[in-house]
Write a protein that holds these residues in place. Sequence first.
Motif, short mmCIF file in Angstrom:
data_model
loop_
_atom_site.label_atom_id
_atom_site.label_comp_id
_atom_site.label_asym_id
_atom_site.label_seq_id
_atom_site.Cartn_x
_atom_site.Cartn_y
_atom_site.Cartn_z
N GLY A 55 0.79 -1.23 0.00
CA GLY A 55 0.00 0.00 0.00
C GLY A 55 0.82 1.27 0.00
N LYS A 56 2.13 1.14 -0.06
CA LYS A 56 3.00 2.32 0.01
C LYS A 56 3.81 2.53 -1.27
CE LYS A 56 3.65 1.80 5.02
NZ LYS A 56 4.66 1.57 6.10
N THR A 57 4.23 1.44 -1.90
CA THR A 57 5.12 1.53 -3.05
C THR A 57 4.32 1.57 -4.34
OG1 THR A 57 6.78 0.26 -1.86
CG2 THR A 57 7.09 0.49 -4.23
N TRP A 58 4.64 2.57 -5.18
CA TRP A 58 3.98 2.71 -6.48
C TRP A 58 5.00 2.40 -7.57
CZ3 TRP A 58 -1.02 3.96 -8.00
CH2 TRP A 58 -1.92 4.22 -6.95
N LEU A 59 4.59 1.56 -8.55
CA LEU A 59 5.45 1.20 -9.68
C LEU A 59 4.80 1.62 -10.99
CD1 LEU A 59 6.50 -2.46 -8.74
CD2 LEU A 59 7.68 -0.32 -8.18
N GLU A 60 5.68 1.90 -11.95
CA GLU A 60 5.22 2.17 -13.31
C GLU A 60 5.83 1.11 -14.24
OE1 GLU A 60 5.11 6.22 -15.59
OE2 GLU A 60 6.99 5.20 -16.11
N PHE A 61 4.97 0.45 -15.00
CA PHE A 61 5.43 -0.55 -15.97
C PHE A 61 5.32 0.05 -17.37
CE2 PHE A 61 4.43 -3.10 -12.33
CZ PHE A 61 5.27 -4.20 -12.40
N GLU A 62 6.46 0.10 -18.06
CA GLU A 62 6.46 0.55 -19.45
C GLU A 62 6.96 -0.61 -20.32
OE1 GLU A 62 8.37 3.90 -22.48
OE2 GLU A 62 8.92 3.89 -20.36
N VAL A 63 6.20 -0.98 -21.35
CA VAL A 63 6.54 -2.11 -22.22
C VAL A 63 6.67 -1.61 -23.66
CG1 VAL A 63 5.84 -4.38 -23.08
CG2 VAL A 63 5.33 -3.72 -20.71
N ARG A 64 7.78 -2.02 -24.31
CA ARG A 64 8.00 -1.72 -25.73
C ARG A 64 8.18 -3.03 -26.49
NH1 ARG A 64 9.38 3.58 -27.02
NH2 ARG A 64 9.59 4.96 -25.20
N MET A 65 7.51 -3.14 -27.64
CA MET A 65 7.52 -4.37 -28.45
C MET A 65 8.21 -4.13 -29.80
SD MET A 65 5.90 -6.83 -26.84
CE MET A 65 5.83 -7.86 -28.31
N ASN A 66 8.86 -5.20 -30.34
CA ASN A 66 9.37 -5.22 -31.71
C ASN A 66 8.69 -6.35 -32.46
OD1 ASN A 66 11.25 -3.09 -31.78
ND2 ASN A 66 12.72 -4.32 -30.62
N TYR A 67 8.20 -6.05 -33.67
CA TYR A 67 7.54 -7.04 -34.52
C TYR A 67 8.29 -7.14 -35.85
CZ TYR A 67 3.59 -6.30 -31.31
OH TYR A 67 2.80 -6.19 -30.20
N ASP A 68 8.20 -8.34 -36.51
CA ASP A 68 8.79 -8.46 -37.85
C ASP A 68 7.78 -8.00 -38.89
OD1 ASP A 68 6.94 -10.47 -38.19
OD2 ASP A 68 8.39 -12.10 -38.02
N GLU A 69 8.12 -8.20 -40.17
CA GLU A 69 7.28 -7.70 -41.25
C GLU A 69 5.92 -8.39 -41.27
OE1 GLU A 69 9.51 -8.21 -44.79
OE2 GLU A 69 10.91 -6.58 -44.33
N GLN A 70 5.84 -9.60 -40.74
CA GLN A 70 4.56 -10.32 -40.68
C GLN A 70 3.82 -10.06 -39.35
OE1 GLN A 70 7.43 -12.02 -41.87
NE2 GLN A 70 6.62 -11.45 -43.92
N ASN A 71 4.30 -9.04 -38.60
CA ASN A 71 3.70 -8.64 -37.32
C ASN A 71 3.80 -9.73 -36.26
OD1 ASN A 71 2.57 -6.44 -35.95
ND2 ASN A 71 0.51 -7.31 -36.06
N VAL A 72 4.84 -10.57 -36.41
CA VAL A 72 5.13 -11.58 -35.38
C VAL A 72 6.08 -10.96 -34.36
CG1 VAL A 72 6.19 -13.82 -34.92
CG2 VAL A 72 4.83 -13.48 -37.01
N PRO A 73 5.78 -11.07 -33.03
CA PRO A 73 6.64 -10.44 -32.03
C PRO A 73 8.04 -11.04 -32.03
CG PRO A 73 5.00 -11.84 -30.97
CD PRO A 73 4.62 -11.75 -32.41
#
Length: 587
Positions: A118-136
């Motif tokens: 109840g005291k600690t606040w976290l921020e999650f930031e996620v960045r993705m890379n995909y290929d030409e076929q939109n596969v991660p």
Amino acid sequence: MVLPGNKGLNGGNNMDELRYQIDLLKAMNQQLSGRDKMYRLVCDTSNNAFLYIVFEKNDVITLGKWDEYFSFRIKENRELPLILDELEEKYILPVREVLFLEKTGRERDVVECCMKNGKTWLEFEVRMNYDEQNVPIDKIICIRDITKFKAQNDELRYMAYYDSLTGLYNRNYFVMRLGEFIRRAEEEHRIVSVMFIDIDDFRKINDGMGLLVGDEVVQQYGQFLGSFSDDNVIVCHMTSDIYCMAIYDPCGNRSVEHIHKCILERIHQGFLLSNGMEIRLTVSIGVAEYPESSKQALELINCAEIVMFKAKAIGKASIQYFDAVILHDFLETVEIENKLKEAIFNKNFCLHFQPQYYTNTKRLRGVEALIRWKDEDNKMISPSVFIPIAEKNGAIIPIGSWVMEESIRHYAEWKRKYGYPLIMSINISSIQYKRKDFVGKLLEIIQKYDVEPGEIELEITESILIEDFEEVKDKLLTLRDYGVKISLDDFGTGFSSLSYLNGLPIDTLKIDKSFVDRVITDESTKIITESIVSMVSKLGYETVAEGVETEEQFDYMKQIGCDIIQGYLLGRPVPADDIEQMLIGLL
């Protein structure tokens, strides 16, 4: 013919090429290794934790301050839910969506959450890379500790939205929230009630007991009002001793009537202060409703404030509801206030004078100076309308000073021209009389126009005597020492007028017109009036009957021994020129 050395030569070239390729790969590996070290160093020197996940290999690399955030390691992508076990329940779903961002096809997202402590606040930031076929291909998760930032943000938010003394909403945030109530009520066809609440006579608490006591009263009362707060009731501390409450769809326990009843019960109990003192309050409340009174937040508050002042005007400790008549009266008052400022600046007033006659001889005793005002539209505005307004906004001070000087100036001119012995009666406002320089200014005007103080009579009302009897008495004694006459006006209309006759330096007592109007037809009024005249005569005062309009009234007042008559029967208020003609006729 092929030379034997040619084959060897070509073989040597191939070996050199191979060595070159091997050296190049070694150099590239060294370079990659160096970059990897650099990236790790950058991550380690930041305060964040990182997860780098390669989908094809299902590799997970932990970087930065991971061990300071969590007591476990993530070894593959499917173990990410272990993080969710560390969070407060309401944040699990939004964080899960961001951690598995590849399921949405988005490239970046950010979410904030609070951990189970109840005291600690976290921020999650996620960045993705995909290929030409939109596969991660891969993703990186950055985890930041934003606890300090949230605390600073919460403090700024509190300062922006809340009042520091009471903990209630401040005015600006209340207006914003009220606007939300109104928009919601418009969609759902509901009512919104606004209660404008003011502590009565709060200035006496501040002035008499000190600002710290005043602040504690505001704080305690504000905390009580705050107990009504919920999703449909918002409360704010507007300023000083003023609060505002907005109620969405008022009914049942959140109806205006129920809340008003609770307020009355609470203030009846009194408030115990930290210094051991117990204080009791009364409050005046104005109520306005959406959509009847207004459809705008600020206008709705203004309407509630207008009727709160109406509650003050009728005696305080009451509740008033907004209607069209009150709005009309308020707008008319505002219009008169604005015109009054201009009239004071340009001195657009004049004096009329109503004669007073001795009852037995009908000889002219004197005149009473009465202010008159025509506005720029040549419309006569009654003193009964503009004088109370002038007393409220302080305009009575310059108006009263003008009346004193003008009436004494006229009197001095008449005396110089005609030499007739008159008494000039001047009405004095209680606000004007309370000023420390009042006695000095009056005497200065008397000296300026070279008139005898005994030819000037000040008419005071009971309201002057109520608040500080001893101070008033001292001023009256000072004026009496100089010879100025004192008349007690509107006698019989107050609750304790008789008590003021003992010890006050009074010369004249004016019987109010309300007695004269009923003296012929009402037996009780006859008895009271006769008693007043008899008592005052024994005390050595003169009596003046105001508002005598018929011969029958005149004869009766003469019969019971009233000394002086004033009223339409013998003379209406007239301009100064008419008084001059009257004086000429007496020569």
